[in-house]
Scaffold this active site. Structure first.
Site, PDB file in Angstrom:
ATOM      1  CD  GLU A 288      13.644  30.402 100.237  1.00 19.70           C
ATOM      2  OE1 GLU A 288      13.977  29.762 101.255  1.00 19.70           O
ATOM      3  OE2 GLU A 288      14.168  30.212  99.122  1.00 19.70           O
ATOM      4  CG  HIS A 309     -10.237   9.011 103.962  1.00 19.67           C
ATOM      5  ND1 HIS A 309     -11.390   8.293 104.201  1.00 19.67           N
ATOM      6  CD2 HIS A 309     -10.106   9.055 102.611  1.00 19.67           C
ATOM      7  CE1 HIS A 309     -11.924   7.905 103.057  1.00 19.67           C
ATOM      8  NE2 HIS A 309     -11.157   8.353 102.075  1.00 19.67           N
ATOM      9  CE  LYS A 423      20.853  29.504 106.124  1.00 18.73           C
ATOM     10  NZ  LYS A 423      21.356  29.871 104.779  1.00 18.73           N
TER      11      LYS A 423
END
Length: 447
Positions: A288, A309, A423
């Protein structure tokens, strides 16, 4: 004095000391911007001197509030998203018994759960179902009180708490951490008489773990927040010089030199499963802060040896645009020796009598050597132990380095304009009042 240490010898086959030093002027200027507030986003630098400026009175208040919740609740739900939950989650997970969630509850030691970090209907249903017969409390964390994810969770849990306890008793078990004067949550807290703590205007969410945002849930979980602040204060003092003895300066400079050399992805690696959520907190801090203007190192994280793995093959032989930052924890809290077995069918007798952590450390060293040989530079961060003091050091180190690194990169490390795009679309799709034009436009787009 024990402290975290940053080692860069395993990057020098990719970028030399000279190439790193070419960034000295930019790094010095960046550090000056952080320390003196002369760069972009300087209205969000309240975290820089926070450890040394945190008062005993504030810590006493946080601890007293935590003790009141611990005495009255067997479960406390911390409601927040992003920086309003990741820091607390990271520290609590790092310091807790790995199987605490499965152990019977103990009076005065409430379990700390989290909500508001997603919009999962099943998650919220199951959380509320779990809380039906619990003595629970709420810590709600939001500057505005209107952020969608935590607001939904708080509406649901507040209604449930009031229904189970009644209005008067419910008010005693809700703590709001919010703006000093403005916003819906501040208004509600004032009207209802909730205990409150302030999120300072000059501290952004991803830098807020050393404020009441992180400290109150951590204290409710039973951990020593004073030791955390003490560790952070030590690191604050140790990261003010513009030279390679400053670990934050060295880390910021080195990762930017690697970025300039084509290493576009940084993988934060741990070899202790308790640090999984620390990687999640770190990803937000750097993603951010630096991911803007079409720039920025992509931050990701792995938990080794587990992920060797699954991701090990790609890291060893995939595209050579990556580098690793390894967090190595030097001391364990417990001891466990590997037993001998007469049949030795698993072939492990050659390590019988060794500590499990010795095997883990050799897996770590062997992997670092293999990855460096495979063209993956490694920065090594050594952490003395998973204790409050050293986690305080590590948190502040990464925060300070993030500010320096962002300024070296040439971005404002303290804004996040890109997070608003989703948003706006979400509000338009939900036909939120005030978004009528956006709703009309987005409906036409998706038809």
């Amino acid at each position: 004095m024990k402290t975290i240490n940053v080692g860069i010898k395993d990057v020098l086959s990719t970028v030399s000391h000279e190439e790193i030093s070419k960034l000295d002027n930019k790094a010095t200027e960046a550090l000056d911007k952080v320390l003196n507030g002369t760069g972009a986003g300087n209205d969000f630098l309240g975290w820089v001197n926070l450890p040394t400026e945190t008062t005993d009175a504030l810590l006493d208040d946080i601890v007293a509030t935590a003790e009141a919740l611990r005495a009255s609740c067997d479960t406390v739900v911390a409601i927040g998203i992003g920086g309003s939950y990741l820091g607390a989650k990271a520290v609590i997970e790092a310091l807790s018994d790995s199987f605490a969630a499965y152990r019977p509850g103990v009076q005065g030691e409430p379990k700390v759960l989290f909500a508001g970090q997603n919009i999962g209907e099943d998650y919220l249903f199951e959380l509320q179902d779990y809380l039906k017969d619990k003595r629970f409390g709420i810590i709600v964390i939001s500057k505005s009180g209107t952020t969608t994810e935590p607001a939904i969770a708080f509406r649901l849990l507040k209604e449930q708490l009031e229904r189970q306890l009644g209005l008067e008793e419910a008010r005693k078990r809700i703590v709001a951490i919010t703006d000093a004067q403005r916003g819906a949550l501040r208004r509600l807290a004032n009207e209802e008489g909730y205990k409150t703590f302030v999120i300072a205007d000059n501290v952004g969410g991803r830098f807020s773990v050393l404020t009441p945002v992180g400290l109150l849930p951590i204290a409710v979980a039973g951990f020593d927040i004073r030791a955390m602040i003490d560790g952070a204060a030590e690191m604050e003092k140790n990261t003010n010089a513009a030279d390679a003895q400053n670990p934050a300066y060295l880390y910021a400079e080195t990762r930017n030199a690697l970025y300039a050399a084509g290493k576009k992805t940084e993988i934060l690696v741990n070899y202790n499963p308790k640090l999984h959520y620390f990687g999640e907190w770190w990803k937000q801090l750097y993603g951010e802060s630096e991911g803007k203007d079409h720039l920025g190192i992509f931050p990701t994280a792995v938990d080794n040896s587990t992920d060797l793995h699954s991701m090990g093959q790609w890291i060893q032989e995939g595209e050579r645009t990556i580098f690793e930052t390894v967090i190595s924890v030097q001391e364990t809290k417990h001891e466990k020796l590997i037993p001998s077995d007469e049949a030795n069918l698993d072939g492990l007798n050659y390590i019988a009598g060794k500590h499990v952590d010795e095997v883990n450390k050799m897996a770590e060293l062997g992997t670092r050597l293999a990855h460096v040989d495979g063209g993956v530079p490694n920065i090594l961060i050594t952490l003395p132990a998973l204790e409050e003091k050293y986690l305080g050091q590590l948190i502040y180190f990464f925060e300070k380095a993030c500010g320096i690194s962002g300024y070296i990169l040439g971005v404002n490390p303290f804004n996040q304009p890109g997070v608003e795009a989703y948003k706006r679309n979400m509000f338009a799709l939900l036909a939120k009042p005030g978004y009528e034009k956006e709703t009309e436009a987005i409906k036409a787009r998706i038809q």
